[in-house]
Design a protein around this motif. Structure first.
Motif, PDB file in Angstrom:
ATOM      1  N   LYS A  21      -7.208   2.326 -13.043  1.00 49.50           N
ATOM      2  CA  LYS A  21      -5.803   1.894 -12.991  1.00 49.50           C
ATOM      3  C   LYS A  21      -4.922   2.937 -12.308  1.00 49.50           C
ATOM      4  CE  LYS A  21      -5.390   1.579 -17.443  1.00 49.50           C
ATOM      5  NZ  LYS A  21      -6.707   2.166 -17.777  1.00 49.50           N
ATOM      6  N   THR A  22      -5.002   4.164 -12.777  1.00 45.51           N
ATOM      7  CA  THR A  22      -4.156   5.225 -12.213  1.00 45.51           C
ATOM      8  C   THR A  22      -4.516   5.490 -10.759  1.00 45.51           C
ATOM      9  OG1 THR A  22      -3.774   6.260 -14.367  1.00 45.51           O
ATOM     10  CG2 THR A  22      -3.523   7.660 -12.428  1.00 45.51           C
ATOM     11  N   THR A  23      -5.801   5.468 -10.436  1.00 48.64           N
ATOM     12  CA  THR A  23      -6.223   5.660  -9.047  1.00 48.64           C
ATOM     13  C   THR A  23      -5.610   4.596  -8.144  1.00 48.64           C
ATOM     14  OG1 THR A  23      -8.294   6.693  -9.716  1.00 48.64           O
ATOM     15  CG2 THR A  23      -8.223   5.746  -7.505  1.00 48.64           C
ATOM     16  N   THR A  24      -5.634   3.345  -8.605  1.00 54.17           N
ATOM     17  CA  THR A  24      -5.037   2.251  -7.829  1.00 54.17           C
ATOM     18  C   THR A  24      -3.551   2.494  -7.606  1.00 54.17           C
ATOM     19  OG1 THR A  24      -6.657   0.687  -8.722  1.00 54.17           O
ATOM     20  CG2 THR A  24      -4.663  -0.236  -7.742  1.00 54.17           C
ATOM     21  N   MET A  25      -2.850   2.880  -8.646  1.00 47.33           N
ATOM     22  CA  MET A  25      -1.416   3.133  -8.526  1.00 47.33           C
ATOM     23  C   MET A  25      -1.132   4.289  -7.569  1.00 47.33           C
ATOM     24  SD  MET A  25      -0.010   2.542 -12.397  1.00 47.33           S
ATOM     25  CE  MET A  25       0.107   0.877 -13.062  1.00 47.33           C
ATOM     26  N   ARG A  26      -1.954   5.304  -7.616  1.00 42.41           N
ATOM     27  CA  ARG A  26      -1.759   6.443  -6.717  1.00 42.41           C
ATOM     28  C   ARG A  26      -2.012   6.057  -5.264  1.00 42.41           C
ATOM     29  NH1 ARG A  26      -4.654  11.094 -10.528  1.00 42.41           N
ATOM     30  NH2 ARG A  26      -2.836  11.448 -11.867  1.00 42.41           N
ATOM     31  N   ILE A  27      -2.919   5.116  -5.050  1.00 39.76           N
ATOM     32  CA  ILE A  27      -3.144   4.615  -3.685  1.00 39.76           C
ATOM     33  C   ILE A  27      -1.926   3.824  -3.215  1.00 39.76           C
ATOM     34  CG2 ILE A  27      -4.506   2.963  -2.332  1.00 39.76           C
ATOM     35  CD1 ILE A  27      -6.966   3.906  -3.927  1.00 39.76           C
ATOM     36  N   VAL A  28      -1.369   2.998  -4.098  1.00 40.72           N
ATOM     37  CA  VAL A  28      -0.164   2.238  -3.757  1.00 40.72           C
ATOM     38  C   VAL A  28       0.955   3.193  -3.328  1.00 40.72           C
ATOM     39  CG1 VAL A  28       1.680   0.797  -4.701  1.00 40.72           C
ATOM     40  CG2 VAL A  28      -0.714   0.269  -5.225  1.00 40.72           C
ATOM     41  N   LEU A  29       1.076   4.310  -4.038  1.00 40.76           N
ATOM     42  CA  LEU A  29       2.150   5.258  -3.766  1.00 40.76           C
ATOM     43  C   LEU A  29       1.832   6.212  -2.627  1.00 40.76           C
ATOM     44  CD1 LEU A  29       4.893   5.554  -5.274  1.00 40.76           C
ATOM     45  CD2 LEU A  29       3.230   4.130  -6.440  1.00 40.76           C
ATOM     46  N   GLY A  30       0.591   6.219  -2.136  1.00 46.59           N
ATOM     47  CA  GLY A  30       0.234   7.140  -1.072  1.00 46.59           C
ATOM     48  C   GLY A  30      -0.143   8.527  -1.551  1.00 46.59           C
ATOM     49  N   VAL A  31      -0.240   8.709  -2.884  1.00 43.50           N
ATOM     50  CA  VAL A  31      -0.678   9.998  -3.419  1.00 43.50           C
ATOM     51  C   VAL A  31      -2.155  10.211  -3.096  1.00 43.50           C
ATOM     52  CG1 VAL A  31      -0.940  11.354  -5.542  1.00 43.50           C
ATOM     53  CG2 VAL A  31       1.047   9.871  -5.254  1.00 43.50           C
ATOM     54  N   LEU A  32      -2.923   9.130  -3.118  1.00 38.78           N
ATOM     55  CA  LEU A  32      -4.320   9.140  -2.699  1.00 38.78           C
ATOM     56  C   LEU A  32      -4.490   8.185  -1.522  1.00 38.78           C
ATOM     57  CD1 LEU A  32      -6.204   8.906  -6.129  1.00 38.78           C
ATOM     58  CD2 LEU A  32      -5.832  10.950  -4.752  1.00 38.78           C
ATOM     59  N   ALA A  33      -5.427   8.501  -0.657  1.00 40.18           N
ATOM     60  CA  ALA A  33      -5.731   7.623   0.477  1.00 40.18           C
ATOM     61  C   ALA A  33      -6.895   6.708   0.103  1.00 40.18           C
ATOM     62  CB  ALA A  33      -6.094   8.446   1.703  1.00 40.18           C
ATOM     63  N   ALA A  34      -6.755   5.436   0.425  1.00 39.21           N
ATOM     64  CA  ALA A  34      -7.832   4.483   0.150  1.00 39.21           C
ATOM     65  C   ALA A  34      -8.974   4.673   1.147  1.00 39.21           C
ATOM     66  CB  ALA A  34      -7.303   3.062   0.246  1.00 39.21           C
ATOM     67  N   ASP A  35     -10.208   4.450   0.686  1.00 41.66           N
ATOM     68  CA  ASP A  35     -11.359   4.501   1.591  1.00 41.66           C
ATOM     69  C   ASP A  35     -11.319   3.344   2.582  1.00 41.66           C
ATOM     70  OD1 ASP A  35     -12.621   6.757   0.308  1.00 41.66           O
ATOM     71  OD2 ASP A  35     -13.097   5.408  -1.342  1.00 41.66           O
ATOM     72  N   ALA A  36     -10.759   2.220   2.141  1.00 41.27           N
ATOM     73  CA  ALA A  36     -10.658   1.047   3.007  1.00 41.27           C
ATOM     74  C   ALA A  36      -9.563   0.162   2.462  1.00 41.27           C
ATOM     75  CB  ALA A  36     -11.996   0.296   3.052  1.00 41.27           C
ATOM     76  N   GLY A  37      -9.136  -0.817   3.278  1.00 39.62           N
ATOM     77  CA  GLY A  37      -8.140  -1.773   2.829  1.00 39.62           C
ATOM     78  C   GLY A  37      -6.722  -1.299   3.098  1.00 39.62           C
ATOM     79  N   SER A  38      -5.755  -2.010   2.531  1.00 41.94           N
ATOM     80  CA  SER A  38      -4.361  -1.693   2.800  1.00 41.94           C
ATOM     81  C   SER A  38      -3.495  -2.110   1.624  1.00 41.94           C
ATOM     82  CB  SER A  38      -3.882  -2.407   4.066  1.00 41.94           C
ATOM     83  OG  SER A  38      -3.956  -3.822   3.901  1.00 41.94           O
ATOM     84  N   VAL A  39      -2.303  -1.540   1.576  1.00 44.81           N
ATOM     85  CA  VAL A  39      -1.283  -1.912   0.599  1.00 44.81           C
ATOM     86  C   VAL A  39      -0.114  -2.496   1.381  1.00 44.81           C
ATOM     87  CG1 VAL A  39       0.236  -1.098  -1.225  1.00 44.81           C
ATOM     88  CG2 VAL A  39      -1.990  -0.011  -0.898  1.00 44.81           C
ATOM     89  N   ARG A  40       0.305  -3.698   1.015  1.00 44.97           N
ATOM     90  CA  ARG A  40       1.342  -4.387   1.787  1.00 44.97           C
ATOM     91  C   ARG A  40       2.515  -4.774   0.902  1.00 44.97           C
ATOM     92  NH1 ARG A  40      -0.384  -6.011   6.798  1.00 44.97           N
ATOM     93  NH2 ARG A  40      -2.576  -5.573   7.221  1.00 44.97           N
ATOM     94  N   LEU A  41       3.693  -4.703   1.476  1.00 45.08           N
ATOM     95  CA  LEU A  41       4.919  -5.133   0.830  1.00 45.08           C
ATOM     96  C   LEU A  41       5.589  -6.153   1.740  1.00 45.08           C
ATOM     97  CD1 LEU A  41       7.006  -4.837  -1.445  1.00 45.08           C
ATOM     98  CD2 LEU A  41       8.028  -2.951  -0.163  1.00 45.08           C
ATOM     99  N   ASP A  42       5.786  -7.361   1.230  1.00 44.94           N
ATOM    100  CA  ASP A  42       6.337  -8.456   2.038  1.00 44.94           C
ATOM    101  C   ASP A  42       5.506  -8.701   3.292  1.00 44.94           C
ATOM    102  OD1 ASP A  42       8.387  -8.901   0.250  1.00 44.94           O
ATOM    103  OD2 ASP A  42       9.755  -7.516   1.252  1.00 44.94           O
ATOM    104  N   GLY A  43       4.188  -8.542   3.163  1.00 48.53           N
ATOM    105  CA  GLY A  43       3.286  -8.827   4.265  1.00 48.53           C
ATOM    106  C   GLY A  43       3.113  -7.707   5.263  1.00 48.53           C
TER     107      GLY A  43
END
Length: 274
Positions: A21-43
């Motif tokens: 859970k926390t890892t996911t939230m940190r990826i959303v915030l850019g604190v951690l970089a995702a290995d793959a995929g993306s986070v989108r706001l309004d597309g």
């Protein structure tokens, strides 16, 4: 890990310790970089500028312990782009709303844990964010503070903000959230509206007073059966038809009750993470 939170929706993010859970939230915030995929706001993929419009509350308090509450909130608001005057007004509004207006001159380290949590929420709200991402926001709060924070989150949703929060207080999640995602080992294993998830349970309560012990064993689709105060609580396999169970119960004699039981979120959680 893939999910969507709609505008004006309160999304509960639950899972065992270490589930991701926390890892996911940190990826959303850019604190951690995702290995793959993306986070989108309004597309659109979120960049640093759009992340400034997110209100984030970390599980570990991200406040300066020796800095006064008011000074700190004004500073954080200005980091998000507010003018000094707007930062001051917003600080006054949120400290009053969250019940810490009389502590604005105190250092954070001198506050109780509950009041530190209130200040942390004020820090997430002080810049009037478009999105809220909160990691265990109810931890350490007394019942009155829980009610205040619940009201604030619902108000933000009513104003159109998507709100994501994690919590181990499943009764609170069940009461507050529009939808819930259950996480296990970095994967979303269940997702949906709280009522949908509860209604999808595979537990049937059977009151067949003449049924002998073990009467449901071997019935097609039955995963387990156990006595429950004079009744039998039967768990069906996913997608199983309950009619063979009903016929087996009727074969033992009269059946006074045969009903699907709505699972609580706690029961769904235990089943999902087991």
């Amino acid at each position: 890990m893939s999910f969507t939170v709609r505008p004006g929706e309160l999304f509960g993010f639950v899972g065992a310790n270490g589930a991701g859970k926390t890892t996911t939230m940190r990826i959303v915030l850019g604190v951690l970089a995702a290995d793959a995929g993306s986070v989108r706001l309004d597309g659109r993929e979120i960049d640093a500028g759009r992340r400034r419009r997110i209100g984030y509350m970390p599980e570990e308090r991200g406040l300066y312990p020796k800095m006064a509450v008011g000074e700190q909130l004004r500073y954080l608001a200005q980091l998000h782009g507010l003018s000094a005057a707007d930062a001051k007004a917003s600080t006054e509004r949120w400290t009053e709303r969250l019940g810490v207006a009389d502590r604005v001159g105190d250092e954070v380290q001198k506050l109780s844990l509950g009041n530190q949590q209130r200040v942390q929420l004020a820090a997430a709200l002080v810049h009037d964010p478009d999105v809220l991402v909160l990691d265990e926001p109810f931890s350490g709060l007394d019942p009155v503070a829980v009610d205040v924070m619940s009201e604030v989150l619902r108000e933000r949703c009513d104003q159109g903000a998507p709100v994501v929060f994690s919590s181990h207080q499943l009764d609170l999640v069940e009461r507050l959230c529009d939808r819930v995602g259950i996480v296990r080992d970095g994967t979303l294993v269940a997702e949906g509206a709280v009522e949908e998830l509860r209604s999808a349970g595979n537990v049937v309560v059977v009151d067949a007073p003449q049924a002998p012990a073990g009467w449901a064993d071997g019935v097609p689709g039955v995963a387990s059966a156990r006595p429950d105060g004079g009744r039998t609580q039967v768990t069906l396999e996913p997608g199983a038809d309950d009619q063979p169970l009903l016929r087996a119960a009727l074969a033992t004699g009269p059946v006074h009750e045969f009903a699907r039981r709505r699972s609580s979120l706690t029961e769904l959680f235990r089943e999902a993470v087991a």
